[in-house]
Scaffold this motif. Structure first.
Motif, short mmCIF file in Angstrom:
data_model
loop_
_atom_site.label_atom_id
_atom_site.label_comp_id
_atom_site.label_asym_id
_atom_site.label_seq_id
_atom_site.Cartn_x
_atom_site.Cartn_y
_atom_site.Cartn_z
N ASP A 131 0.86 -1.18 0.00
CA ASP A 131 0.00 0.00 0.00
C ASP A 131 0.90 1.23 0.00
OD1 ASP A 131 -1.96 1.87 0.21
OD2 ASP A 131 -2.64 1.29 2.22
N PRO A 132 1.27 1.74 -1.19
CA PRO A 132 2.20 2.89 -1.25
C PRO A 132 1.65 4.15 -0.60
CG PRO A 132 2.05 1.78 -3.38
CD PRO A 132 0.96 1.21 -2.53
N SER A 133 0.32 4.26 -0.45
CA SER A 133 -0.25 5.47 0.15
C SER A 133 -0.19 5.46 1.67
CB SER A 133 -1.71 5.61 -0.29
OG SER A 133 -2.49 4.52 0.17
N TRP A 134 0.26 4.38 2.25
CA TRP A 134 0.29 4.28 3.72
C TRP A 134 1.44 5.12 4.26
CZ3 TRP A 134 3.15 0.47 7.09
CH2 TRP A 134 2.70 0.54 8.41
N ARG A 135 1.12 6.04 5.14
CA ARG A 135 2.11 6.91 5.78
C ARG A 135 1.99 6.76 7.29
NH1 ARG A 135 3.66 6.75 1.43
NH2 ARG A 135 4.15 8.42 -0.06
N PRO A 136 2.68 5.79 7.86
CA PRO A 136 2.50 5.54 9.29
C PRO A 136 3.32 6.52 10.14
CG PRO A 136 4.10 4.00 8.41
CD PRO A 136 3.61 4.84 7.25
N THR A 137 2.93 6.59 11.39
CA THR A 137 3.69 7.33 12.41
C THR A 137 3.92 6.39 13.59
OG1 THR A 137 2.64 9.41 11.75
CG2 THR A 137 3.72 9.36 13.89
N PHE A 138 5.13 6.44 14.13
CA PHE A 138 5.50 5.57 15.25
C PHE A 138 5.97 6.43 16.42
CE2 PHE A 138 6.34 3.34 11.27
CZ PHE A 138 5.57 2.21 11.42
N ILE A 139 5.72 5.92 17.62
CA ILE A 139 6.15 6.59 18.83
C ILE A 139 7.16 5.70 19.53
CG2 ILE A 139 4.15 5.68 20.10
CD1 ILE A 139 4.27 8.24 21.82
N VAL A 140 8.29 6.28 19.93
CA VAL A 140 9.39 5.55 20.56
C VAL A 140 9.38 5.87 22.05
CG1 VAL A 140 11.86 5.13 20.57
CG2 VAL A 140 10.71 5.70 18.42
N LYS A 141 9.34 4.81 22.88
CA LYS A 141 9.29 4.96 24.33
C LYS A 141 10.46 4.21 24.96
CE LYS A 141 4.22 5.06 24.32
NZ LYS A 141 2.98 4.42 24.85
N PRO A 142 11.37 4.90 25.64
CA PRO A 142 12.46 4.20 26.33
C PRO A 142 11.92 3.25 27.39
CG PRO A 142 12.91 6.54 26.16
CD PRO A 142 11.49 6.36 25.73
N ASP A 143 12.61 2.12 27.54
CA ASP A 143 12.12 1.07 28.44
C ASP A 143 12.03 1.56 29.88
OD1 ASP A 143 11.45 -1.66 29.25
OD2 ASP A 143 13.46 -1.71 30.09
N SER A 144 13.03 2.28 30.35
CA SER A 144 13.06 2.73 31.75
C SER A 144 12.64 4.17 31.89
CB SER A 144 14.48 2.54 32.32
OG SER A 144 15.42 3.26 31.54
N GLY A 145 12.06 4.77 30.86
CA GLY A 145 11.66 6.17 30.93
C GLY A 145 10.38 6.35 31.73
N CYS A 146 10.19 7.56 32.24
CA CYS A 146 8.99 7.91 32.98
C CYS A 146 8.74 9.40 32.81
CB CYS A 146 9.10 7.54 34.46
SG CYS A 146 10.43 8.38 35.34
N GLN A 147 7.49 9.82 33.03
CA GLN A 147 7.09 11.22 32.96
C GLN A 147 7.39 11.84 31.58
OE1 GLN A 147 8.93 13.21 36.26
NE2 GLN A 147 7.61 12.20 37.77
#
Length: 764
Positions: free
Chosen positions: A306-322
């Motif tokens: 699907d060439p029209s697919w434009r995803p967005t991803f969110i990166v969360k550190p394993d030990s991150g908080c707040q």
């Protein structure tokens, strides 16, 4: 006058009855009259006793009587070397006061003048100012003459030890009519229910809310700890803040590790492989760096289709908080992702592009969940929570707004630094509101609020079921069976996002949700002031207070006492006030509002028990660990599991079992963060169990294969246990073969999904 003397003697006799023999002793005969020198510096400490001078030079002690009773009189004793006075307990003192009041009322019934009972030479006491936290203290009666710094007090003639017959009969009738024995038993029972003790020395940021809760509950707090054991220990961060051998602690061992981004994703991924339709409330996730190549390959595969697919991803550190270290990307080959890949493990997820908006702002929900017990599993959900809003109007992510954290991230710790953050004391306005206000607003627009709550409750129960198996392994490691240790409970913070179609999505679970009830206000650059937050206090204090009410270790005693009180004083309601001074309540929690925590498990256990397959696997895993306190299964334990459950066959020899153990264990240990000990962890055991189930039961969905193998293992182990019991002289129980149990299980779990739902990103 004879009658007055009789009443005075009655009072003296009544008080001598309630005084413990070990606390007041007299030597020698009673004198007819005595004068006792009293030291001016001595003070009455409110216990009804004046303390004599210490040392051999003291000539005596003075016992001060109650000045408020109509027939009360001062009681004096002759100087004697064997005289000793100690502070009376509160129960003895209350009984003494009651007896004095009874004697005074007897005098009134006999028509005795109250003034004739006392010493006519001594003036009446004068009212003194109130002491701090106390009642007006009557002044001492003083003799008219003074000398050598002493006050000489003249006492009335001594009376015989036994009261006059008419007065004794009247007092006996009064005591019998008032039910003094029942009142005495009631006071003894009420005195035995001591206040609950709470150690708050490790509470940290939740200390303010905890203090308010303890004041409302009228419990006793120890802010600096206590040498003696406390009933409840309130920790702010971890179970391992200090060594506890008894009582209750508000943390589970291993909970902090279990709700980290990577561990939570792995636990939910196992449940998604068994029940994909039931666990579709968690975004598709990849664990970095170990699954980076898989992440890139799957995204590229979907783009090719699907060439029209434009995803967005969110990166969360394993030990991150707040919100620390969270950012958004559009391309898996983003420079920030590859640059920090090996330095900080993280989880990358699909970004939810269409959230529900209120006032054009994105928001999430913080719900508080009480995990009261692991075995049996007990879950409670707070009826209200918090809604945290972004401070910039929401737009779907694009290359221009991808870095606007105040638009995409709902973390309170981030948005509070925005200039558009609105502090409000109203529950329905501002950047932080109550969840109930959001529901009211949705209800006004015709939204089915019951359906929203039902979906949220289902999400919470399923998430806890996914976390429970490994929590049991942590628990038996820190608190092995047969060793002393506390019982545990914990408040969890669930961060949930409502999509535009009102479907709840789980963002993360917090083991240490913030319980602060104030916010920081920047007066000037770098200068902050803590301002109370009424919205936080309304929600968080109720959660802590009602959690303590549910965990009250003396709850059963209080319920028994309350039932006894209601039965004893049903016909005579005023007797309770006369015996306890009117400040006793049959229900000690009558002044508190109803509990804000709602039980959802085991209340809805019938609907969700079929999901607890991994929990049953964890019970098998713990059984074969062997050594108490360990968390990994050795090769001998794994071979014993195969042998006792009758899983080996001609197609699966013990040599093949050893190869299976080595292969799976080596792969899991290579990606494990904790390398302190070697062996098969629970998740590796689950993978091996899946392999065995697929070999033994073919042509079935995975969850049915696993359930059939669990039934077979439990059946053989029950036979083994009965054989051991029979060898010890016990009586075995009749067991059904696993095929019959399998039929019943299939009927109970018929609602389990069998078709894997379509998804753009399919996990290998």
């Amino acid at each position: 006058m004879a009658t007055a003397a009789s009443v005075t003697g009655l009072v003296t006799w009544a008080r001598s009855l309630v005084r413990s023999p070990g606390r007041l002793s007299l030597a020698g005969p009673r004198p007819e009259a005595a004068t006792i020198p009293v030291n001016r510096s001595l003070r009455d400490h409110g216990n009804g006793l004046g303390r004599g001078a210490r040392g051999g030079g003291g000539s005596g002690s003075l016992v001060a009587g109650r000045h408020g009773g109509a027939a009360a009189a001062a009681v004096a004793v002759a100087p004697a070397p064997a005289l000793s006075v100690m502070r009376r307990s509160s129960s003895e003192e209350s009984e003494a006061r009651w007896m004095a009041d009874a004697a005074a009322e007897t005098g009134e019934q006999l028509g005795v003048d109250a003034g004739a009972a006392g010493d006519p030479e001594l003036p009446e006491p004068e009212e003194q100012p109130k002491a701090v936290g106390g009642t007006p203290t009557p002044a001492r009666r003083r003799a008219p003459e003074e000398g050598d710094g002493r006050v000489v007090r003249r006492l009335p003639p001594a009376l015989p030890l036994a009261p006059p017959r008419p007065a004794a009969r009247a007092l006996s009738q009064l005591v019998k009519s008032r039910g003094w024995n029942r009142g005495r038993a009631y006071r003894r029972n009420s005195g035995s229910v001591r206040p609950v003790t709470v150690d708050s020395s490790k509470a940290r940021t939740s200390l303010d809310a905890l203090k308010i809760s303890l004041r409302q509950l009228r419990w006793k707090e120890f802010p600096f700890g206590r040498r003696l054991p406390c009933d409840i220990y309130w920790h702010g961060v971890s179970f391992h803040d200090n060594d506890i051998l008894s009582g209750q602690v508000n943390k589970f061992p291993g909970m902090t590790e279990m709700v980290r981004k990577i561990t939570l994703s792995k636990a939910l991924r196992i449940m998604q492989s068994l029940f994909p339709e039931e666990y579709n409330f968690y975004p598709r996730s990849w664990i970095l760096p170990e699954e980076f190549q898989l992440f890139v390959a799957q995204v590229q595969t979907v783009k090719d289709g699907d060439p029209s697919w434009r995803p967005t991803f969110i990166v969360k550190p394993d030990s991150g908080c707040q919100g620390d270290g969270i950012y958004l990307i559009r391309d898996p080959c983003d420079g920030r992702l590859t640059g920090t890949l090996h330095n900080r493990p993280a989880v990358v997820q699909e970004y939810i592009r269409k959230p529900l908006l209120i006032d054009k702002l994105k928001f999430d929900i913080r719900l508080y969940v009480l995990l009261k017990s692991l075995d049996p599993l007990e879950i409670y959900i707070a009826k209200d929570g918090l809604s945290r809003f972004c401070t910039e109007p929401y737009q779907e992510p694009n290359l221009q707004n991808l870095h606007h954290v105040f638009m995409h991230l709902t973390n309170y710790s981030l948005n509070i630094h925005s200039g558009k953050f609105v502090h409000s004391d109203s529950a329905s306005t501002g950047s932080k509101r109550t969840f109930s206000s959001i529901l009211c607003r949705l209800s006004s627009k015709g939204v089915d609020i019951k359906k929203v709550w039902s979906d949220i409750i289902s999400l919470v129960i399923k998430t806890v079921i996914a976390l429970t198996p490994e929590l049991k392994v942590f628990y038996q490691s820190d608190i092995p069976t047969g060793r002393p240790g506390p019982t545990c409970f914990q408040i969890l913070g669930f961060d949930i996002l409502l999509m535009k179609n009102l479907k709840p999505m789980l963002l993360e679970v917090n083991a240490n949700p913030s319980m602060r009830i104030e916010h920081e206000y920047e007066l000037s650059p770098g200068v902050f002031e803590n301002i109370p937050s009424l919205v936080d206090e309304e929600v968080k204090v109720a959660v802590i207070r009602d959690t303590l009410r549910l965990m009250d270790p003396l709850k059963k005693k209080k319920e028994i006492q309350s039932q006894q009180t209601e039965k004893s004083f049903t016909s005579k309601e005023d007797l309770n006030c006369e015996l306890t001074g009117g400040d006793s309540e049959p229900n000690p929690e009558a002044h508190l509002p109803s509990i804000c925590l709602k039980q959802v498990f085991p209340k809805y256990a019938k609907q969700f028990n079929y999901l607890r397959l991994v929990d049953r696997m964890a019970n098998l895993f713990i059984r074969f660990l062997g050594i108490k306190g360990t968390m990994k299964l050795g090769p001998t334990g794994f071979r014993t599991f195969i042998r006792n459950c009758k899983l080996s066959s001609s197609s699966l020899s013990m040599a093949a079992v050893d190869i299976l153990y080595i292969d799976i264990t080596r792969r899991w240990n290579s990606v494990a963060l904790d390398q302190r000990d070697t062996g098969m962890c629970l998740q590796a055991f689950v993978e091996a169990f899946f392999f065995l189930a697929q070999r033994k039961f073919k042509l079935q969905p995975l969850h049915e294969q696993v359930a059939s193998l669990i039934d077979l293992c439990e059946y053989h182990l029950s036979l083994l246990d009965e054989k051991r019991l029979l060898c010890r002289g016990g009586r075995p129980h009749q067991r059904n073969p696993p095929q019959m149990n399998r039929t019943a299980h299939s009927a109970a779990g018929s609602s389990a999904p069998r078709v894997i739902g379509a998804s753009k990103l399919s996990h290998s």
